[in-house]
Design a protein around this motif. Structure first.
Motif, PDB file in Angstrom:
ATOM      1  N   THR A 169       0.857  -1.186   0.000  1.00 36.64           N
ATOM      2  CA  THR A 169       0.000   0.000   0.000  1.00 36.64           C
ATOM      3  C   THR A 169       0.892   1.235   0.000  1.00 36.64           C
ATOM      4  OG1 THR A 169      -1.647  -1.218   1.239  1.00 36.64           O
ATOM      5  CG2 THR A 169      -1.877   1.171   1.192  1.00 36.64           C
ATOM      6  N   VAL A 170       0.588   2.140  -0.917  1.00 37.27           N
ATOM      7  CA  VAL A 170       1.357   3.377  -1.028  1.00 37.27           C
ATOM      8  C   VAL A 170       0.378   4.537  -0.919  1.00 37.27           C
ATOM      9  CG1 VAL A 170       2.705   4.784  -2.652  1.00 37.27           C
ATOM     10  CG2 VAL A 170       3.210   2.359  -2.409  1.00 37.27           C
ATOM     11  N   VAL A 171       0.808   5.614  -0.276  1.00 42.38           N
ATOM     12  CA  VAL A 171      -0.048   6.801  -0.158  1.00 42.38           C
ATOM     13  C   VAL A 171       0.706   8.008  -0.713  1.00 42.38           C
ATOM     14  CG1 VAL A 171      -1.386   8.250   1.422  1.00 42.38           C
ATOM     15  CG2 VAL A 171      -1.057   5.832   1.953  1.00 42.38           C
ATOM     16  N   THR A 172       0.138   8.666  -1.717  1.00 43.53           N
ATOM     17  CA  THR A 172       0.748   9.903  -2.235  1.00 43.53           C
ATOM     18  C   THR A 172      -0.306  11.012  -2.197  1.00 43.53           C
ATOM     19  OG1 THR A 172       0.120   9.552  -4.547  1.00 43.53           O
ATOM     20  CG2 THR A 172       2.209   8.595  -3.856  1.00 43.53           C
ATOM     21  N   VAL A 223       8.054   6.919  -4.051  1.00 46.34           N
ATOM     22  CA  VAL A 223       8.000   6.500  -2.647  1.00 46.34           C
ATOM     23  C   VAL A 223       9.337   5.880  -2.242  1.00 46.34           C
ATOM     24  CG1 VAL A 223       6.945   4.280  -3.284  1.00 46.34           C
ATOM     25  CG2 VAL A 223       6.581   5.176  -1.002  1.00 46.34           C
ATOM     26  N   PRO A 224       9.811   6.155  -1.013  1.00 42.60           N
ATOM     27  CA  PRO A 224      11.085   5.548  -0.590  1.00 42.60           C
ATOM     28  C   PRO A 224      10.977   4.027  -0.567  1.00 42.60           C
ATOM     29  CG  PRO A 224      10.359   7.206   1.005  1.00 42.60           C
ATOM     30  CD  PRO A 224       9.232   6.992   0.047  1.00 42.60           C
ATOM     31  N   GLU A 225      12.090   3.349  -0.784  1.00 47.29           N
ATOM     32  CA  GLU A 225      12.104   1.893  -0.759  1.00 47.29           C
ATOM     33  C   GLU A 225      11.610   1.437   0.614  1.00 47.29           C
ATOM     34  OE1 GLU A 225      15.913   0.468  -1.963  1.00 47.29           O
ATOM     35  OE2 GLU A 225      15.203  -1.608  -2.143  1.00 47.29           O
ATOM     36  N   ARG A 226      10.751   0.470   0.633  1.00 44.11           N
ATOM     37  CA  ARG A 226      10.133  -0.079   1.855  1.00 44.11           C
ATOM     38  C   ARG A 226       9.268   0.937   2.600  1.00 44.11           C
ATOM     39  NH1 ARG A 226      14.871  -3.193   1.891  1.00 44.11           N
ATOM     40  NH2 ARG A 226      16.061  -1.629   2.993  1.00 44.11           N
ATOM     41  N   GLY A 227       9.058   2.122   2.028  1.00 44.64           N
ATOM     42  CA  GLY A 227       8.211   3.112   2.684  1.00 44.64           C
ATOM     43  C   GLY A 227       6.781   3.013   2.182  1.00 44.64           C
ATOM     44  N   VAL A 270       4.195  13.317   0.229  1.00 39.74           N
ATOM     45  CA  VAL A 270       3.544  13.378   1.547  1.00 39.74           C
ATOM     46  C   VAL A 270       4.565  13.835   2.596  1.00 39.74           C
ATOM     47  CG1 VAL A 270       2.298  12.073   3.326  1.00 39.74           C
ATOM     48  CG2 VAL A 270       1.942  11.531   0.912  1.00 39.74           C
ATOM     49  N   ILE A 271       5.796  13.329   2.482  1.00 37.87           N
ATOM     50  CA  ILE A 271       6.856  13.702   3.421  1.00 37.87           C
ATOM     51  C   ILE A 271       7.125  15.210   3.327  1.00 37.87           C
ATOM     52  CG2 ILE A 271       9.299  13.352   4.015  1.00 37.87           C
ATOM     53  CD1 ILE A 271       8.971  10.461   2.939  1.00 37.87           C
ATOM     54  N   VAL A 272       7.146  15.737   2.093  1.00 36.77           N
ATOM     55  CA  VAL A 272       7.368  17.177   1.890  1.00 36.77           C
ATOM     56  C   VAL A 272       6.205  17.975   2.481  1.00 36.77           C
ATOM     57  CG1 VAL A 272       7.501  19.004   0.138  1.00 36.77           C
ATOM     58  CG2 VAL A 272       8.844  16.917  -0.142  1.00 36.77           C
ATOM     59  N   GLU A 273       4.990  17.503   2.238  1.00 31.12           N
ATOM     60  CA  GLU A 273       3.791  18.190   2.755  1.00 31.12           C
ATOM     61  C   GLU A 273       3.834  18.260   4.285  1.00 31.12           C
ATOM     62  OE1 GLU A 273       1.618  19.334   0.477  1.00 31.12           O
ATOM     63  OE2 GLU A 273       0.146  20.145   1.902  1.00 31.12           O
ATOM     64  N   VAL A 274       4.197  17.147   4.924  1.00 35.84           N
ATOM     65  CA  VAL A 274       4.297  17.106   6.388  1.00 35.84           C
ATOM     66  C   VAL A 274       5.399  18.050   6.864  1.00 35.84           C
ATOM     67  CG1 VAL A 274       4.911  15.643   8.372  1.00 35.84           C
ATOM     68  CG2 VAL A 274       3.370  14.768   6.612  1.00 35.84           C
ATOM     69  N   VAL A 318      15.723  14.257   7.778  1.00 33.16           N
ATOM     70  CA  VAL A 318      16.841  13.423   7.305  1.00 33.16           C
ATOM     71  C   VAL A 318      17.037  13.605   5.801  1.00 33.16           C
ATOM     72  CG1 VAL A 318      17.638  11.042   6.985  1.00 33.16           C
ATOM     73  CG2 VAL A 318      16.594  11.724   9.151  1.00 33.16           C
ATOM     74  N   TYR A 319      15.936  13.556   5.027  1.00 32.79           N
ATOM     75  CA  TYR A 319      16.049  13.717   3.574  1.00 32.79           C
ATOM     76  C   TYR A 319      16.540  15.120   3.217  1.00 32.79           C
ATOM     77  CZ  TYR A 319      13.817   9.290   2.441  1.00 32.79           C
ATOM     78  OH  TYR A 319      13.542   7.958   2.302  1.00 32.79           O
ATOM     79  N   LEU A 320      16.075  16.111   3.974  1.00 31.96           N
ATOM     80  CA  LEU A 320      16.488  17.496   3.702  1.00 31.96           C
ATOM     81  C   LEU A 320      17.993  17.644   3.924  1.00 31.96           C
ATOM     82  CD1 LEU A 320      15.456  20.367   3.007  1.00 31.96           C
ATOM     83  CD2 LEU A 320      15.259  20.778   5.445  1.00 31.96           C
ATOM     84  N   ALA A 321      18.481  17.051   5.021  1.00 30.03           N
ATOM     85  CA  ALA A 321      19.913  17.125   5.326  1.00 30.03           C
ATOM     86  C   ALA A 321      20.725  16.426   4.225  1.00 30.03           C
ATOM     87  CB  ALA A 321      20.187  16.495   6.687  1.00 30.03           C
ATOM     88  N   LEU A 322      20.231  15.260   3.772  1.00 28.75           N
ATOM     89  CA  LEU A 322      20.938  14.515   2.721  1.00 28.75           C
ATOM     90  C   LEU A 322      20.954  15.305   1.413  1.00 28.75           C
ATOM     91  CD1 LEU A 322      19.614  10.882   3.307  1.00 28.75           C
ATOM     92  CD2 LEU A 322      21.919  11.728   3.740  1.00 28.75           C
ATOM     93  N   ALA A 323      19.792  15.891   1.067  1.00 28.77           N
ATOM     94  CA  ALA A 323      19.697  16.657  -0.187  1.00 28.77           C
ATOM     95  C   ALA A 323      20.628  17.869  -0.118  1.00 28.77           C
ATOM     96  CB  ALA A 323      18.255  17.115  -0.418  1.00 28.77           C
ATOM     97  N   HIS A 324      20.700  18.472   1.064  1.00 26.87           N
ATOM     98  CA  HIS A 324      21.566  19.637   1.228  1.00 26.87           C
ATOM     99  C   HIS A 324      23.028  19.244   1.049  1.00 26.87           C
ATOM    100  CE1 HIS A 324      23.217  23.277   3.216  1.00 26.87           C
ATOM    101  NE2 HIS A 324      22.162  23.815   2.662  1.00 26.87           N
TER     102      HIS A 324
END
Ligand SMILES: [Zn+2]
Length: 183
Positions: A43-46, A77-81, A87-91, A130-136
């Protein structure tokens, strides 16, 4: 993770199924046709679709064991997410830009047909950081190039000093207002 989705599928009486298939037609290493290794369903939620059932076919090469997954699915969607990057960006935007609390962020998402529990919101908020730090970090050389092209930068440094709490320092370029680093 499934129990973090409360009341998913309100938009469709039954949640839709979306098929993902690897874009690769032949193995780039040896040129042979890949075979089906497995098909997995989750199940994936976008933000765009809400909850749906993602049926993904994974291929593999018999000669060199190379594995091929759908890039389209990986970019959603992230692997296994379960929850999509959107949705992560929206949150993250709700919590850290619009300064909503978990409960308010949950209601904002529910109004857009994306149902996440309060605990789920807090989890996705941490994931966003975490994703923001990695992207940065991954953008460091591009930021450096940009600064060089603009003829340098004006470094503004400031830090928090609240009693005994840990200090947070932030350095930003005063011209572009881009944050260069924080620690
Ligand atoms: Zn191969």
């Amino acid at each position: 993770m499934d129990r973090l989705i409360a009341g998913a599928g309100a938009l469709f009486p039954k949640i839709p199924t979306v098929h993902f298939y690897p874009e690769t037609q032949e193995c780039p290493k040896c040129g042979s046709m890949p075979h089906v290794q497995k098909t997995c369903t989750k199940t994936v939620v976008t933000m765009d679709i809400g909850a749906f059932c993602a049926k993904e076919t994974v291929l593999f090469c018999r000669h060199d064991q190379t594995i091929f997954a759908s890039e389209q699915s990986r970019s959603l969607v992230p692997e296994r997410g379960t929850f999509g990057f959107d949705v992560i960006v929206e949150v993250g935007m709700a919590l850290f830009v619009r300064c909503r609390n978990n409960q308010e962020a949950m209601k904002e998402l529910a109004a857009k047909n994306v149902f996440v529990s309060v605990r789920g919101i807090s989890y996705l908020g941490r994931k966003f950081i975490v994703y923001l730090a990695l992207a940065h970090r991954q953008s460091q050389s591009r930021l450096r190039d940009l600064m060089a092209r603009r003829g340098g930068y004006m470094l503004h440094v400031d830090g928090t000093c609240e009693g005994d709490s840990p200090n947070l320092f932030c350095g930003l370029d005063g011209i572009s207002e881009l944050v260069l680093d924080a620690s």
